[in-house]
Write an enzyme that holds these catalytic residues in place. Structure first.
Site, mmCIF file in Angstrom:
data_model
loop_
_atom_site.group_PDB
_atom_site.id
_atom_site.type_symbol
_atom_site.label_atom_id
_atom_site.label_comp_id
_atom_site.label_asym_id
_atom_site.label_seq_id
_atom_site.Cartn_x
_atom_site.Cartn_y
_atom_site.Cartn_z
ATOM 1 N N SER A 30 -7.720 0.862 2.838
ATOM 2 C CA SER A 30 -8.015 0.334 1.511
ATOM 3 C C SER A 30 -9.197 -0.615 1.585
ATOM 4 O O SER A 30 -9.346 -1.368 2.557
ATOM 5 C CB SER A 30 -6.803 -0.418 0.950
ATOM 6 O OG SER A 30 -7.141 -1.089 -0.246
ATOM 7 N N SER A 31 -10.029 -0.608 0.547
ATOM 8 C CA SER A 31 -11.115 -1.576 0.450
ATOM 9 C C SER A 31 -10.662 -2.887 -0.196
ATOM 10 O O SER A 31 -11.446 -3.831 -0.279
ATOM 11 C CB SER A 31 -12.275 -0.998 -0.370
ATOM 12 O OG SER A 31 -12.915 0.044 0.333
ATOM 13 N N ASP A 65 -7.826 8.470 -0.627
ATOM 14 C CA ASP A 65 -8.481 7.422 0.156
ATOM 15 C C ASP A 65 -8.495 7.754 1.640
ATOM 16 O O ASP A 65 -9.148 7.069 2.434
ATOM 17 C CB ASP A 65 -7.769 6.075 -0.039
ATOM 18 C CG ASP A 65 -8.341 5.286 -1.203
ATOM 19 O OD1 ASP A 65 -9.268 5.797 -1.862
ATOM 20 O OD2 ASP A 65 -7.868 4.165 -1.445
ATOM 21 N N THR A 68 -9.011 -0.075 -9.947
ATOM 22 C CA THR A 68 -8.420 -1.279 -9.362
ATOM 23 C C THR A 68 -8.557 -2.503 -10.275
ATOM 24 O O THR A 68 -9.371 -2.545 -11.182
ATOM 25 C CB THR A 68 -9.016 -1.563 -7.973
ATOM 26 O OG1 THR A 68 -8.991 -0.363 -7.192
ATOM 27 C CG2 THR A 68 -8.243 -2.623 -7.224
ATOM 28 N N GLY A 80 -13.288 -2.152 -7.637
ATOM 29 C CA GLY A 80 -14.556 -1.522 -7.336
ATOM 30 C C GLY A 80 -14.590 -0.561 -6.176
ATOM 31 O O GLY A 80 -15.668 -0.225 -5.686
ATOM 32 N N GLY A 81 -13.442 -0.098 -5.670
ATOM 33 C CA GLY A 81 -13.462 0.875 -4.595
ATOM 34 C C GLY A 81 -14.170 0.347 -3.358
ATOM 35 O O GLY A 81 -14.030 -0.816 -2.979
ATOM 36 N N ARG A 83 0.837 -1.193 0.000
ATOM 37 C CA ARG A 83 0.000 0.000 0.000
ATOM 38 C C ARG A 83 0.874 1.246 0.000
ATOM 39 O O ARG A 83 1.935 1.295 0.633
ATOM 40 C CB ARG A 83 -0.890 -0.010 1.240
ATOM 41 C CG ARG A 83 -1.882 1.149 1.355
ATOM 42 C CD ARG A 83 -2.912 1.097 0.273
ATOM 43 N NE ARG A 83 -4.103 1.903 0.603
ATOM 44 C CZ ARG A 83 -4.971 2.324 -0.302
ATOM 45 N NH1 ARG A 83 -4.787 2.035 -1.572
ATOM 46 N NH2 ARG A 83 -6.035 3.012 0.069
ATOM 47 N N GLU A 131 -5.965 3.679 -7.982
ATOM 48 C CA GLU A 131 -7.129 4.276 -7.320
ATOM 49 C C GLU A 131 -8.202 4.688 -8.304
ATOM 50 O O GLU A 131 -9.019 3.882 -8.699
ATOM 51 C CB GLU A 131 -6.726 5.443 -6.417
ATOM 52 C CG GLU A 131 -7.866 6.196 -5.784
ATOM 53 C CD GLU A 131 -8.804 5.311 -4.957
ATOM 54 O OE1 GLU A 131 -9.797 5.837 -4.459
ATOM 55 O OE2 GLU A 131 -8.551 4.122 -4.820
#
Length: 580
Positions: free
Chosen positions: A452-453, A427, A387, A473-474, A102, A407
């Site tokens: 982060s998702s 984010d 993503t 997909g965020g 990340r 992102e």
């Protein structure tokens, strides 16, 4: 080659030896070499991965080739200017490892960097195009660290396909055309306009036309020969710093920030789900949210229902809202905030949250009070639907499940040496504190990783690899993956059919979904239960998944994108090919 389109151990890589998997004692190596495969979002990327496996490369070797190609052919989603999370299964040692690549905030970042002169949050369009949007990229150093431990082929041999495609050009796909001609803020960025105006008379490129990227080809040659320093130092590093510090709203990144970046190796977070052990990366990834959602659903009767039953979708929506309320409030970088992972997954706490699911959708749910939870403000960070996710298994049975991103669409819209820079700093929570003065778990801080998702997952059964899944997909990633798991595991659908089921994303007061894919009866049944589904942003999923059923690969790609499932038959067998 067969084509089926059909708690955290927070250690830098300088001190990794003591970081072992929480599930290691439950695992045992699979003595049988399994059929290799690659599942990725673009055929060229999957083919690059398969080519590495055919040369005897490992799953990590193939992952490097896949990422290098995705940066070229799917720049709207991921790239070497971004970051990623990888969960890795070592078949010989029977262990799981997660690699955290990340991005991090520069050392001079401030908690108020996304507030205007009146202390109000910037608009997302303003923030995403700013120099402040870019975090220190992590994907390349993470892949290098994983390669040092699990690579078989030389690093320099893994970039040839992507370098050649960049130099000679590749054909623009329909999805990339849609992004090139889209209305996102990044499409107005000068670098985006300049790069994609290679059509006749300087027009924006369309599907079927050839896109060349000689700058990226030249960079890949240096990355192959020089290793990660080609990005984190030298001329490319200097360009990254200069590009992020440029107006509007220049950032604070320095060469020292690039040089000091270190990926982190963490313990996998695992919990039983049905007959599987579901394993994901811990925070700052949102794997804890995925596990919580699956555990909330496990003790309902959703498995006895099916996709044609509105009650099943009602249960899914309400459980999703409860999960997101907790995830949004508590998950952040564990080096900066205490994330109550064990409390969130405690069976008694899960049961207490499940009891909040009534007969109809109620008001917006609040976060619960898991054990040892800190007092934090609610965070509703906007996270666009960029993503990419891919899954690789090599001939030895080792598996990579990796989610990777820049992102938003084309990241920050700023390009260096043929690749886009990320906008991961957006984010973070734009407002560091709420009206009561409570700090957001996901507030900006120097050296901090944004929440982060992403939730790449591996499933184990009886100590052996049994499946993997993940999505783009965020914020909606967790709903996309959970829906696909429910359909594949609970409703026993083939993975391809499971992924194709309608998406429903319920977060806070919003119920969004693919209305045209639900039957009128299901939509009416959800309305009777208080859910009036609306079309929205959170529908562009990118799920890739696989389950091993009866010793066979049941792989699937998201039909909403351009993915493929490629398998490599055992040596001596004639390759077969099946198209969508």
């Amino acid at each position: 080659m067969r084509l089926f389109r059909p708690l955290a151990c927070l250690l830098a890589f300088t001190s990794l030896a003591s970081c072992t998997s929480v599930a290691a004692t439950a695992l045992r190596p699979d003595p049988v070499a399994e059929e290799p495969f690659v599942i990725a979002a673009n055929p060229l990327a999957a083919q690059a991965g398969i080519a590495v496996l055919k040369r005897g490369g490992s799953a990590v070797d193939a992952a490097i080739a896949v990422q290098a190609m995705l940066s070229l052919v799917e720049p709207q989603s991921s790239g070497i200017g971004g970051g990623s999370f990888m969960i890795y299964f070592d078949a010989a040692g029977g262990k799981l490892t997660t690699y955290d690549g990340r991005e991090v905030a520069p050392a001079q970042a401030t908690s108020t960097m996304f507030l205007d002169e009146t202390a109000k949050p910037l608009s997302f369009a303003t923030a995403v195009l700013s120099g402040r949007a870019t975090g220190v990229p992590g994907a390349v150093k993470m892949l290098s660290a994983a390669h040092a431990e699990h690579g078989k082929l030389p690093w320099a041999s893994l970039f040839g396909d992507a370098e050649r495609a960049a130099r000679e050009g590749f054909i623009v796909s329909p999805r990339l055309e849609r992004m090139i001609h889209g209305s996102q803020p990044e499409n107005t960025a000068p670098d985006v306009q300049a790069y994609f105006r290679q059509g006749p008379n300087g027009a924006l490129l369309n599907a079927g036309e050839r896109l060349r990227n000689p700058d990226y080809a030249a960079f890949l040659k240096r990355l192959a020969s020089d290793g990660p320093n080609a990005l984190y130092a030298g001329s490319t590093g200097a360009k990254i710093v200069a590009r992020t510090r440029a107006a509007p709203l220049g950032g604070s990144m320095t060469m020292a920030d690039l040089a000091n970046y270190r990926p982190i190796k963490r313990e996998a977070l695992c919990r039983p789900y049905r007959v599987y052990l579901l394993c994901v990366p811990p925070p700052p990834a949102s794997g804890v949210g995925l596990i919580q959602l699956m555990l909330l659903l496990e003790r309902t009767d959703i498995a006895a229902r099916g996709p044609g039953d509105p009650q099943a979708w009602f249960l899914f929506a309400e459980a999703s809202r409860l999960m997101y309320a907790d995830r949004d409030q508590f998950v952040g970088d564990p080096a900066f905030v205490k994330v109550p992972v064990e409390g969130l997954l405690d069976p008694a706490y899960i049961a207490s949250r499940r009891r909040l699911i009534g007969r109809a959708a109620g008001p917006v749910p609040h976060a619960g009070e898991p054990e040892l939870a800190p007092l934090m403000s609610t965070d509703s960070t906007l996270e666009p639907t960029g993503t990419s996710h891919f899954i690789i298994r090599d001939v030895a049975g080792n598996v990579v499940s990796m989610t990777t991103t820049v992102e938003s669409i084309f990241g920050s819209g700023r390009m260096v040496d043929g690749f886009f820079l990320n906008n991961e700093m957006t984010d973070f929570a734009f407002s560091p504190r709420d009206a009561q003065g409570r700090l957001a778990a996901n507030a900006v801080a120097p050296g901090k990783k944004p929440r982060s998702s992403m939730a790449p997952a591996i499933l184990l059964k009886d100590g052996r690899f049994a499946g993997a899944i993940g999505s783009a997909g965020g914020n909606s990633i967790l709903a996309f993956v959970a829906k696909s798991l429910v359909a594949a595991v609970d409703w026993k659908m083939p993975m391809q059919q499971a992924i194709a089921q309608p998406n429903l994303v319920a977060r806070g007061a919003n119920f969004q979904g693919e209305i045209n894919k639900f039957s009128p009866q299901v939509l009416d049944g959800m309305r009777q239960r208080g859910i009036d589904l609306k079309p929205g942003q959170g529908e562009d999923s990118g799920v890739h998944g696989v389950l091993i059923r009866d010793g066979k690969i049941d792989g699937g790609f998201d039909p909403r994108r351009e993915g493929v499932v490629l398998t490599l038959p055992p040596s001596g067998q004639r390759p077969g090919r099946r198209r969508r």
